[in-house]
Design an enzyme around this catalytic site. Structure first.
Site, PDB file in Angstrom:
ATOM      1  N   ASN A 208     -46.796 -27.517   2.398  1.00 38.27           N
ATOM      2  CA  ASN A 208     -46.480 -26.120   2.735  1.00 38.27           C
ATOM      3  C   ASN A 208     -47.596 -25.166   2.311  1.00 38.27           C
ATOM      4  OD1 ASN A 208     -44.108 -26.559   4.034  1.00 38.27           O
ATOM      5  ND2 ASN A 208     -42.803 -25.465   2.599  1.00 38.27           N
ATOM      6  N   GLY A 253     -51.431 -13.459  12.873  1.00 37.91           N
ATOM      7  CA  GLY A 253     -50.207 -12.666  12.988  1.00 37.91           C
ATOM      8  C   GLY A 253     -50.112 -11.616  11.907  1.00 37.91           C
ATOM      9  N   CYS A 260     -39.576 -20.318   3.135  1.00 36.14           N
ATOM     10  CA  CYS A 260     -40.222 -21.433   2.424  1.00 36.14           C
ATOM     11  C   CYS A 260     -41.653 -21.158   1.963  1.00 36.14           C
ATOM     12  CB  CYS A 260     -40.183 -22.672   3.309  1.00 36.14           C
ATOM     13  SG  CYS A 260     -38.504 -23.268   3.574  1.00 36.14           S
TER      14      CYS A 260
HETATM   15  N1  LIG Z   1     -34.927 -23.750   5.644  1.00 33.98           N
HETATM   16  C1  LIG Z   1     -35.886 -24.632   5.887  1.00 33.98           C
HETATM   17  O1  LIG Z   1     -36.531 -24.600   6.932  1.00 33.98           O
HETATM   18  C2  LIG Z   1     -36.211 -25.724   4.888  1.00 33.98           C
HETATM   19  C3  LIG Z   1     -36.960 -26.821   5.308  1.00 33.98           C
HETATM   20  C4  LIG Z   1     -37.287 -27.805   4.383  1.00 33.98           C
HETATM   21  C5  LIG Z   1     -36.872 -27.710   3.066  1.00 33.98           C
HETATM   22  N2  LIG Z   1     -36.155 -26.625   2.688  1.00 33.98           N
HETATM   23  C6  LIG Z   1     -35.674 -26.595   1.293  1.00 33.98           C
HETATM   24  O2  LIG Z   1     -34.337 -27.102   1.307  1.00 33.98           O
HETATM   25  C7  LIG Z   1     -33.537 -26.400   0.348  1.00 33.98           C
HETATM   26  C8  LIG Z   1     -32.360 -25.750   1.042  1.00 33.98           C
HETATM   27  O3  LIG Z   1     -32.864 -24.784   1.928  1.00 33.98           O
HETATM   28  P1  LIG Z   1     -31.957 -24.135   3.074  1.00 33.98           P
HETATM   29  O4  LIG Z   1     -32.866 -23.305   3.892  1.00 33.98           O
HETATM   30  O5  LIG Z   1     -31.133 -25.182   3.696  1.00 33.98           O
HETATM   31  O6  LIG Z   1     -31.039 -23.185   2.207  1.00 33.98           O
HETATM   32  P2  LIG Z   1     -29.765 -22.375   2.724  1.00 33.98           P
HETATM   33  O7  LIG Z   1     -29.689 -21.173   1.878  1.00 33.98           O
HETATM   34  O8  LIG Z   1     -29.778 -22.256   4.197  1.00 33.98           O
HETATM   35  O9  LIG Z   1     -28.554 -23.364   2.371  1.00 33.98           O
HETATM   36  C9  LIG Z   1     -28.160 -23.684   1.067  1.00 33.98           C
HETATM   37  C10 LIG Z   1     -26.662 -23.920   1.088  1.00 33.98           C
HETATM   38  O10 LIG Z   1     -26.260 -24.375  -0.207  1.00 33.98           O
HETATM   39  C11 LIG Z   1     -25.033 -23.756  -0.526  1.00 33.98           C
HETATM   40  N3  LIG Z   1     -24.832 -23.800  -1.977  1.00 33.98           N
HETATM   41  C12 LIG Z   1     -25.380 -22.992  -2.922  1.00 33.98           C
HETATM   42  N4  LIG Z   1     -24.959 -23.380  -4.159  1.00 33.98           N
HETATM   43  C13 LIG Z   1     -24.138 -24.440  -3.962  1.00 33.98           C
HETATM   44  C14 LIG Z   1     -23.380 -25.263  -4.842  1.00 33.98           C
HETATM   45  N5  LIG Z   1     -23.403 -25.057  -6.154  1.00 33.98           N
HETATM   46  N6  LIG Z   1     -22.628 -26.254  -4.308  1.00 33.98           N
HETATM   47  C15 LIG Z   1     -22.578 -26.468  -2.960  1.00 33.98           C
HETATM   48  N7  LIG Z   1     -23.279 -25.692  -2.084  1.00 33.98           N
HETATM   49  C16 LIG Z   1     -24.061 -24.714  -2.588  1.00 33.98           C
HETATM   50  C17 LIG Z   1     -25.141 -22.356   0.033  1.00 33.98           C
HETATM   51  O11 LIG Z   1     -23.875 -21.752   0.204  1.00 33.98           O
HETATM   52  C18 LIG Z   1     -25.862 -22.634   1.371  1.00 33.98           C
HETATM   53  O12 LIG Z   1     -24.944 -22.858   2.411  1.00 33.98           O
HETATM   54  C19 LIG Z   1     -34.478 -25.437  -0.357  1.00 33.98           C
HETATM   55  O13 LIG Z   1     -35.019 -26.084  -1.489  1.00 33.98           O
HETATM   56  C20 LIG Z   1     -35.579 -25.216   0.674  1.00 33.98           C
HETATM   57  O14 LIG Z   1     -36.791 -24.860   0.076  1.00 33.98           O
HETATM   58  C21 LIG Z   1     -35.791 -25.641   3.561  1.00 33.98           C
HETATM   59  O1  LIG Z   2     -49.807 -20.422  13.906  1.00 35.31           O
HETATM   60  C1  LIG Z   2     -48.932 -19.914  13.185  1.00 35.31           C
HETATM   61  C2  LIG Z   2     -47.823 -20.645  12.702  1.00 35.31           C
HETATM   62  C3  LIG Z   2     -46.916 -20.005  11.878  1.00 35.31           C
HETATM   63  N1  LIG Z   2     -47.074 -18.704  11.543  1.00 35.31           N
HETATM   64  C4  LIG Z   2     -46.114 -18.052  10.636  1.00 35.31           C
HETATM   65  O2  LIG Z   2     -45.937 -18.857   9.491  1.00 35.31           O
HETATM   66  C5  LIG Z   2     -44.628 -18.694   8.972  1.00 35.31           C
HETATM   67  C6  LIG Z   2     -43.963 -20.029   8.777  1.00 35.31           C
HETATM   68  O3  LIG Z   2     -43.752 -20.640  10.044  1.00 35.31           O
HETATM   69  P1  LIG Z   2     -43.118 -22.108  10.176  1.00 35.31           P
HETATM   70  O4  LIG Z   2     -43.870 -23.024   9.289  1.00 35.31           O
HETATM   71  O5  LIG Z   2     -43.005 -22.453  11.591  1.00 35.31           O
HETATM   72  O6  LIG Z   2     -41.662 -21.831   9.585  1.00 35.31           O
HETATM   73  P2  LIG Z   2     -40.642 -22.568   8.635  1.00 35.31           P
HETATM   74  O7  LIG Z   2     -39.437 -22.858   9.462  1.00 35.31           O
HETATM   75  O8  LIG Z   2     -40.519 -21.740   7.405  1.00 35.31           O
HETATM   76  O9  LIG Z   2     -41.263 -24.009   8.254  1.00 35.31           O
HETATM   77  C7  LIG Z   2     -42.131 -24.221   7.133  1.00 35.31           C
HETATM   78  O10 LIG Z   2     -41.367 -24.311   5.942  1.00 35.31           O
HETATM   79  C8  LIG Z   2     -40.372 -25.360   5.963  1.00 35.31           C
HETATM   80  C9  LIG Z   2     -39.605 -25.258   4.667  1.00 35.31           C
HETATM   81  O11 LIG Z   2     -40.265 -25.845   3.604  1.00 35.31           O
HETATM   82  C10 LIG Z   2     -41.067 -26.704   6.137  1.00 35.31           C
HETATM   83  O12 LIG Z   2     -40.093 -27.746   6.138  1.00 35.31           O
HETATM   84  C11 LIG Z   2     -41.859 -26.699   7.432  1.00 35.31           C
HETATM   85  O13 LIG Z   2     -42.531 -27.938   7.577  1.00 35.31           O
HETATM   86  C12 LIG Z   2     -42.855 -25.536   7.378  1.00 35.31           C
HETATM   87  O14 LIG Z   2     -43.572 -25.466   8.614  1.00 35.31           O
HETATM   88  C13 LIG Z   2     -43.894 -17.788   9.964  1.00 35.31           C
HETATM   89  O15 LIG Z   2     -43.914 -16.451   9.477  1.00 35.31           O
HETATM   90  C14 LIG Z   2     -44.724 -17.909  11.228  1.00 35.31           C
HETATM   91  O16 LIG Z   2     -44.641 -16.783  12.065  1.00 35.31           O
HETATM   92  C15 LIG Z   2     -48.150 -17.982  12.022  1.00 35.31           C
HETATM   93  O17 LIG Z   2     -48.319 -16.794  11.703  1.00 35.31           O
HETATM   94  N2  LIG Z   2     -49.051 -18.606  12.829  1.00 35.31           N
END
Ligand SMILES: NC(=O)c1ccc[n+]([C@@H]2O[C@H](COP(=O)([O-])OP(=O)(O)OC[C@H]3O[C@@H](n4cnc5c(N)ncnc54)[C@H](O)[C@@H]3O)[C@@H](O)[C@H]2O)c1
Ligand SMILES: O=c1ccn([C@@H]2O[C@H](COP(=O)(O)OP(=O)(O)O[C@H]3O[C@H](CO)[C@@H](O)[C@H](O)[C@H]3O)[C@@H](O)[C@H]2O)c(=O)[nH]1
Length: 448
Positions: A208, A253, A260
């Site tokens: 990331n 952008g 994240c």
């Molecule tokens: N959002 C993404 O794109 C993404 C991608 C990869 C990794 N991650 C990581 O995954 C993790 C979760 O992210 P997310 O975006 O899914 O978060 P989110 O906020 O969308 O979801 C978290 C969920 O956990 C629940 N929760 C909180 N405390 C709890 C508890 N004590 N028991 C049961 N449920 C509980 C919340 O109500 C919520 O529904 C984070 O560490 C994040 O960094 C997020």
């Molecule tokens: O060419 C690009 C690509 C992305 N962005 C910006 O970068 C940010 C993040 O974008 P993106 O990575 O697509 O969003 P996320 O859904 O937050 O995904 C990132 O964060 C997640 C949570 O950790 C990871 O799982 C993914 O692999 C990682 O891409 C956003 O503001 C985008 O608009 C740009 O400005 N230019």
């Protein structure tokens, strides 16, 4: 199907947990998703998904119908018969910039005594290096294993990313537990990167933060393009053909955001700091990103003369197109900076309708640009490309369209008598970029 079904519990039914649960159920596993948010659980039991994710409502409905997916608010019940328990809990940025592990800590403390013998606890949340070892110590049971299995899905394409992963990272010192976790994903036929837990945890931050650095780099190149009369789109195309660089993540952008990248770069910086390791490169990327947001607003101020009482029509609120997530949104940050400078902001986002402090949020793009001195496009929704710029020109007071994503067609905007400005784009004589946007007064005279 090429899978040995396993009984799994997923704790936390947010972007990662709900996607994980619904996708594992679609692969044939038996999944119970748990969340503290009882209203969310009640909605999910009826197949209602709050977040905007293509294919997710369909997968949830299918899982509920075929009985592979269930939802509960009770952790103890959910894990009682589980062979594998996924932790998909929030790890937001704490006040000091670290990852806040309180949700992980409270869940591990609560579920520890209820886990059946032989259960594997899999952490999918993004957590500092050493968390798997810490969870292991908290559980304090020799009959359980802990595996780090970070998630790489992107919002807006969560299901497709989960089902078509570039790699599955499985980190553990327990060979049998690691194999069982890798087996869950076998139908996906993705490369498995088998590591120790600490390396798996580091892979997530390293990936990331690399993306964050790449984006800050390209935003800085875009600024140089503006100064030297180059075109950042041409420059990134030329760079992207080099497979060592790649084409992805080269779009300039208004700054990178989301739930994240900002919190993960902050957490890695704090980890480095605590360890006494300098990571000036990442700190610079974070600082440059803050400046990038400010630069968008400064450019608007320069073009308009002043932002005081200027009306800005803001197109986009979500942190990127394809999601309704506002966490860490550069569009919101721009709006806040504009309001702080005295501007009046009216916003429209196709996926967001809510009341925001200081910003009027309206139901369509044309309402947002009505009587605007300038339009700021901050989120690259495809539908913004199909807007009728002639109609918008009639509605606006001014003529400036500031496209902070280089998303719109400058020619269509020029034809409508408006002035397009983008990020890092070449200004050639005679191009629309050369024209000076008219101020509110001039425009009123012009259209009078
Ligand atoms: N959002 C993404 O794109 C993404 C991608 C990869 C990794 N991650 C990581 O995954 C993790 C979760 O992210 P997310 O975006 O899914 O978060 P989110 O906020 O969308 O979801 C978290 C969920 O956990 C629940 N929760 C909180 N405390 C709890 C508890 N004590 N028991 C049961 N449920 C509980 C919340 O109500 C919520 O529904 C984070 O560490 C994040 O960094 C997020
Ligand atoms: O060419 C690009 C690509 C992305 N962005 C910006 O970068 C940010 C993040 O974008 P993106 O990575 O697509 O969003 P996320 O859904 O937050 O995904 C990132 O964060 C997640 C949570 O950790 C990871 O799982 C993914 O692999 C990682 O891409 C956003 O503001 C985008 O608009 C740009 O400005 N230019």
């Amino acid at each position: 199907m090429d899978v040995s079904p396993q009984r799994t519990a997923v704790i936390g039914a947010g972007y990662v947990g709900l996607t994980t649960g619904a996708c594992l159920a679609s692969l044939g596993h038996h999944v119970v998703c748990v969340d503290v948010d009882e209203a969310k659980i009640a909605r999910l039991r009826q197949g209602r998904v709050d977040i905007l994710e293509p294919d997710l409502p369909e997968l949830v409905a299918a899982g509920l119908t075929d009985g592979h997916l269930d939802f509960t608010g009770d952790v103890t019940t959910a894990v009682r018969a589980a062979e594998v328990v996924f932790l998909c809990l929030p790890t937001p940025m704490a006040a000091d910039g670290r990852a806040d592990l309180s949700a992980v800590e409270s869940v591990v403390a609560e579920l520890g005594p209820s886990l059946p013998t032989g259960c594997v606890v899999v952490n999918k949340s993004t957590v500092p290096v050493g968390t798997a070892a810490w969870v292991r110590r908290m559980l304090d049971r020799d009959d359980l294993a802990v595996v780090s299995n970070p998630e790489f899905l992107r919002e807006g394409s969560a299901v497709q990313d989960f089902l078509n992963p570039d790699r599955i990272v499985v980190g553990s010192d327990d060979e049998d537990a690691a194999r069982r976790v890798a087996d869950l994903y076998r139908p996906l036929r993705a490369p498995v990167v088998r590591t120790d837990a600490a390396s798996a945890e580091m892979i997530k931050y390293a990936a990331n933060c690399f993306l964050a650095v790449k984006l800050s780099y390209v935003n800085a190149i875009a600024e140089l393009c503006e100064v030297f009369g180059a075109d950042v789109d041409a420059v990134t195309t030329g760079m992207g053909h080099d497979p060592r660089i790649g084409r992805a993540f080269l779009r300039p952008g208004p700054g990178w955001g989301g739930p994240c990248l900002p919190k993960d770069s902050s957490a890695l910086l704090r980890m480095a700091d605590t360890a006494g390791v300098r990571f000036d490169l990442l700190q610079a990327a974070v600082d440059d990103n803050t400046r990038q947001g400010e630069r968008v607003v400064r450019r608007l101020a320069e073009e308009l003369g002043s932002l005081h009482r200027a009306r800005i029509g803001l197109l986009g609120l979500a942190f990127k197109a394809g999601t309704n997530d506002l966490r860490g949104s550069p569009a919101l940050r721009s709006a806040e900076l504009l309001v702080a400078a005295g501007a009046e902001v009216t916003a429209y986002d196709p996926a967001v309708s809510l009341d925001l402090h200081h910003i009027a949020v309206v139901d369509d793009a044309y309402q947002a640009v009505k009587e605007a001195d300038a339009v700021l496009l901050a989120t690259e929704w495809p539908e913004f490309r199909a807007l009728d710029w002639t109609a918008i020109a009639e509605l606006m007071n001014g003529t400036l369209v500031f496209d902070a994503r280089n998303h719109l067609d400058p020619a269509a905007i020029d034809e409508a008598g408006l002035t397009w400005r983008g990020i890092g784009r070449m200004v050639t004589a005679g191009s629309p970029d050369r024209r000076t946007p008219s101020t509110k007064g001039e425009r009123s005279e012009r259209t009078a």
